[in-house]
Scaffold this motif. Sequence first.
Motif, PDB file in Angstrom:
ATOM      1  N   ALA A  47       7.108   3.016  -0.591  1.00 21.53           N
ATOM      2  CA  ALA A  47       8.104   1.988  -0.907  1.00 21.53           C
ATOM      3  C   ALA A  47       8.730   1.424   0.363  1.00 21.53           C
ATOM      4  O   ALA A  47       8.928   0.212   0.490  1.00 21.53           O
ATOM      5  N   TYR A  48       9.053   2.289   1.318  1.00 22.46           N
ATOM      6  CA  TYR A  48       9.635   1.815   2.576  1.00 22.46           C
ATOM      7  C   TYR A  48       8.630   0.978   3.360  1.00 22.46           C
ATOM      8  O   TYR A  48       8.985  -0.065   3.927  1.00 22.46           O
ATOM      9  N   LEU A  49       7.385   1.428   3.392  1.00 20.59           N
ATOM     10  CA  LEU A  49       6.370   0.684   4.134  1.00 20.59           C
ATOM     11  C   LEU A  49       6.161  -0.698   3.532  1.00 20.59           C
ATOM     12  O   LEU A  49       6.092  -1.700   4.259  1.00 20.59           O
ATOM     13  N   ALA A  50       6.109  -0.772   2.196  1.00 18.02           N
ATOM     14  CA  ALA A  50       5.905  -2.059   1.530  1.00 18.02           C
ATOM     15  C   ALA A  50       7.153  -2.934   1.623  1.00 18.02           C
ATOM     16  O   ALA A  50       7.071  -4.120   1.977  1.00 18.02           O
ATOM     17  N   GLY A  51       8.323  -2.346   1.312  1.00 17.92           N
ATOM     18  CA  GLY A  51       9.552  -3.126   1.287  1.00 17.92           C
ATOM     19  C   GLY A  51       9.936  -3.676   2.648  1.00 17.92           C
ATOM     20  O   GLY A  51      10.146  -4.891   2.811  1.00 17.92           O
ATOM     21  N   TYR A  52       9.987  -2.805   3.633  1.00 19.86           N
ATOM     22  CA  TYR A  52      10.366  -3.260   4.969  1.00 19.86           C
ATOM     23  C   TYR A  52       9.239  -4.023   5.650  1.00 19.86           C
ATOM     24  O   TYR A  52       9.478  -4.873   6.503  1.00 19.86           O
ATOM     25  N   GLY A  53       7.999  -3.731   5.242  1.00 21.38           N
ATOM     26  CA  GLY A  53       6.881  -4.517   5.767  1.00 21.38           C
ATOM     27  C   GLY A  53       6.958  -5.969   5.333  1.00 21.38           C
ATOM     28  O   GLY A  53       6.711  -6.885   6.122  1.00 21.38           O
ATOM     29  N   LEU A  54       7.325  -6.188   4.063  1.00 11.51           N
ATOM     30  CA  LEU A  54       7.514  -7.554   3.572  1.00 11.51           C
ATOM     31  C   LEU A  54       8.635  -8.259   4.334  1.00 11.51           C
ATOM     32  O   LEU A  54       8.500  -9.431   4.718  1.00 11.51           O
TER      33      LEU A  54
END
Length: 219
Positions: A47-54
């Motif tokens: 979730a952190y990788l996807a959320g902050y990646g976006l």
Amino acid sequence: MDTNSTPAPEPQLDPRAALASINQAAAATRASIEPNTAAIYFVWAAAYLAGYGLLHGAAFGWLPLAYGSALLVGAGILFAAVAYTAVLGIRSGSGIRGDSKFAGMAYGLSWMGGFATVAVFSIAFSKLLSGGNQLVTGWLINAVAILVVGIMYMAGAATFQDRPMFILGICFTLLNIAGLVAGASAFISVFAIGGPVLFTAAGITMLVLRRRDNAGAVS
């Protein structure tokens, strides 16, 4: 008929076998009622990788996405992870009774209540700074959200006597401080890297501890 025959000796109790049986039963019970903590941590890492990646892609132009849209999608991903954690926390108490059941249910509901408050705060704060820099707004909202995360993990550690959870709470508190010091233009990079690393390390640690406990129960 021989009336003086000696009765067969009763089998003696082996204390080691009895202890091993008790440990196996305890391990099976824990596995059936406790949530898979490692899986929770891996879900949060994703979730952190996807959320902050976006957010990073929108802020620095390598994704064709407006920053406001990325903020909403990223928040949705993180809230989904919160809901997943809360549901597992509540369900973990379904097979037990008493104080332990209440602790699991209360902890799960506390996650939901904490982030519901963060959601309302985020909306109000965004309206207050509607004409300001979106990166600054996201930076400050993120600091409040991660403050809740750190507090929740440390409170959970006190509730469940879980030292690894307390260490994770401390790590996120320090990561939050690092994000605040880094500033509005760099906090996304700090959390896009630091968040997944911390959660992945926590997940691996819980897998190792769980396998060690199971091995100890069998031996």
